[in-house]
Write an enzyme that holds these catalytic residues in place. Structure first.
Site, PDB file in Angstrom:
ATOM      1  N   GLU A 173       0.281  -1.045  -0.333  1.00 28.04           N
ATOM      2  CA  GLU A 173      -0.067   0.026   0.098  1.00 28.04           C
ATOM      3  C   GLU A 173       1.013   1.385   0.003  1.00 28.04           C
ATOM      4  OE1 GLU A 173      -3.410   0.000   2.650  1.00 28.04           O
ATOM      5  OE2 GLU A 173      -4.139  -1.958   1.673  1.00 28.04           O
ATOM      6  N   GLU A 297      -4.522  -8.980  -0.926  1.00 29.22           N
ATOM      7  CA  GLU A 297      -5.962  -8.834   0.000  1.00 29.22           C
ATOM      8  C   GLU A 297      -6.893  -9.076  -0.241  1.00 29.22           C
ATOM      9  OE1 GLU A 297      -4.466  -5.580   3.465  1.00 29.22           O
ATOM     10  OE2 GLU A 297      -2.291  -6.063   2.418  1.00 29.22           O
TER      11      GLU A 297
HETATM   12  O1  AHR Z   1      -5.808  -6.051   6.618  1.00 33.85           O
HETATM   13  C1  AHR Z   1      -5.624  -4.756   7.796  1.00 33.85           C
HETATM   14  C2  AHR Z   1      -4.692  -3.962   6.730  1.00 33.85           C
HETATM   15  O2  AHR Z   1      -5.436  -3.391   5.754  1.00 33.85           O
HETATM   16  C3  AHR Z   1      -3.408  -4.319   6.190  1.00 33.85           C
HETATM   17  O3  AHR Z   1      -2.392  -4.106   6.935  1.00 33.85           O
HETATM   18  C4  AHR Z   1      -3.046  -3.073   4.829  1.00 33.85           C
HETATM   19  O4  AHR Z   1      -2.480  -3.144   4.019  1.00 33.85           O
HETATM   20  C5  AHR Z   1      -4.630  -3.098   4.582  1.00 33.85           C
HETATM   21  O5  AHR Z   1      -4.778  -1.663   4.158  1.00 33.85           O
END
Ligand code: AHR
Length: 495
Positions: A173, A297
């Protein structure tokens, strides 16, 4: 009765097993307590890793595990997590609850976990607050087998032999918690950092660049334009959340209004549009599809359970989440030609977990059961399964009733998975099979539950669990299926 048609003509892309990957961050009780209890814990463990969780994850055939974050990755300095435990640095986990991170779970412990699970490690390096040298040395420490400062340090810490590391992420991110960069800057930073992510000996690293947040198509465009030849994978993050338009107005995992059933499933379905549109941009620069989309994710994100640390992201998991999982996996199958890894967030006790723990107790969530029921799709080839008409639901006329997928594996076993999204009523489906498959032996499994928010608790850990599916009968052309409301069904067809 609605129709479902299976065609076996020419199977499509292979579903990369890595699409069934998981993600474990130093966040809340995911690593600590959820996975790692330490060798001196009264909770039965293997060199510090709890045995019950290990056995449950083994049964899932986890293909790949992403670590150490997430946002934590860009604050993590790997050298703090090696060497004698008592000498390891203690730090504040600023992103996640401001708790002390004692670094007792570090590189060696993670690699042991992957070894015990028989999965590929996917390590996410620190770009946001780390140096090029630090990242380069981590790769050397992990994978270099000759004589070098990092190989010597590894040997001194008890592991003379280099590990194999396939996947390495360069930042997480980077448009947000990983450095708030603009895509032009990150593309250049990525090019520089990845130069020093070396391939040592036989170890060939699959380099993964940070990709877009949800619908940030400009990010994908810039990364593909400026850096395609330097990466093998580009990530995408998308969480299903709602019902409100802003992040603060997330709903609860349980006890939600009926409208939130539809809202979350719609949000999860958005993954299809996101992959389609990001892929179209990738196609312009990479028509041969060398570069993978890595959805590292995904999952549902709710308000935390009351009384828990807001920074720990602990939430319950219901039959609604089982459907989020099923329909999202169906979308990944559909895009198997481009999506070659995905990592559900997060393995234990955080967001859409497959496992929840409470001290020595452990339970499997409805999402776990779907990941297990679907595992036969890993490595199989996608088949054409169509619903000529997919009726919409009364409660939300833009939400189709079914989400379906089918695949054939190397042993010619065919699997058909059907998510039935109606929260109220059962439905019948008339399945037409190719003539050579009519009369095959059919075994079915179904996951359903009495209420929209049915879930497992430590007092009733098996309230939601799969059962044999017998509500079908043979027809001249195939099968007639009766699917319960709120259900995920997997049919296996064998010769
Ligand atoms: O999964 C939780 C968080 O969500 C992670 O650390 C981040 O990459 C995303 O914003």
């Amino acid at each position: 009765m609605d129709k479902l048609i299976l065609r076996t003509g020419s199977p499509g892309s292979t579903i990369d097993p890595a699409v069934y990957g998981h993600f474990a961050e130093h966040l809340g009780r995911c690593i600590y307590e959820g996975i790692w209890v330490g060798p001196d814990s009264p909770i039965p463990n293997t060199q510090g890793i709890r045995n019950d969780v290990l056995a449950a994850l083994r049964a899932l055939k986890v293909p790949v595990l992403r670590w150490p974050g997430g946002c934590f990755a860009d604050e993590y300095h790997w050298k703090d997590g090696i060497g004698p435990k008592e000498q390891r640095k203690r730090m504040v986990n600023t992103h996640w609850g401001g708790v002390v991170e004692d670094n007792s779970f570090g590189t060696h412990e993670f690699m042991l976990l992957c070894e015990l699970l028989g999965c590929e490690p996917y390590i996410n390096g620190n770009v946001g607050s780390g140096t090029v040298q630090e990242m380069s040395e981590w790769v050397e420490y992990l994978t270099f087998d000759g004589e070098s400062p990092m190989a010597q340090l590894r040997a001194k810490n008890g592991h003379p032999k280099a590990w194999k590391v396939k996947y390495f992420g360069v930042g997480n991110e980077s448009w947000g918690c990983g450095g708030n960069m603009r895509p032009e800057l990150y593309a250049d930073v990525y090019r520089r950092y990845q130069t020093f992510v070396r391939n040592y000996g036989e170890n060939k690293i699959y380099r993964i660049a940070c990709g877009a947040n949800v619908a940030d198509y400009k990010w994908t465009e810039v990364l593909m334009r400026e850096a395609t030849r330097f990466f093998d994978g580009l990530t995408l993050h998308h969480y299903a959340w709602g019902p409100g338009p802003d992040w603060e107005s997330k709903g609860m995992a349980t006890g939600f209004a009926a409208s939130e059933w539809y809202n979350i499933l719609q949000n999860a379905r958005r993954m299809d549009e996101l992959i389609t549109r990001h892929s179209a941009i990738m196609d312009q620069y990479d028509p041969e599809k060398r570069v993978s989309m890595i959805v590292d994710e995904w999952g549902a994100w709710y308000k935390v359970e009351s009384g828990t640390n807001p920074g720990f992201l602990y939430q319950q998991n219901t039959i609604r989440d089982a459907l989020v999982a099923g329909l999202t996996l169906n979308i990944f199958h559909k895009h198997a030609d481009r999506v070659r890894m995905a990592n559900l967030a997060q393995t234990v006790n955080v967001l859409q977990s497959v496992i929840l723990t409470d001290k020595e107790k452990m339970l499997l969530t409805p999402t776990y059961h779907v990941m297990r029921m679907y595992q036969g799709h890993q490595g199989a080839r996608v088949l054409d399964l169509t619903l000529p008409e997919n009726p919409v639901l009364a409660g939300d006329p833009s939400l189709p009733r079914f989400s379906v997928t089918a695949s054939v594996d190397q042993a010619e076993v065919v699997r058909i998975s059907i998510c039935h999204l109606d929260p109220e009523a059962s439905a019948t489906l008339d399945l037409t099979l190719p003539p050579e498959m009519v009369g095959r032996k059919v075994v079915g499994e179904v996951l359903t539950a009495p209420k929209m928010d049915s879930h497992n608790t430590f007092d009733a850990p098996e309230a939601v669990k799969p059962m044999a599916f017998t509500a079908f009968r043979s027809t001249a052309k195939g099968l007639e299926l009766t699917l319960p409301a709120r259900s995920v069904t997997v049919l296996t067809l064998r010769n």
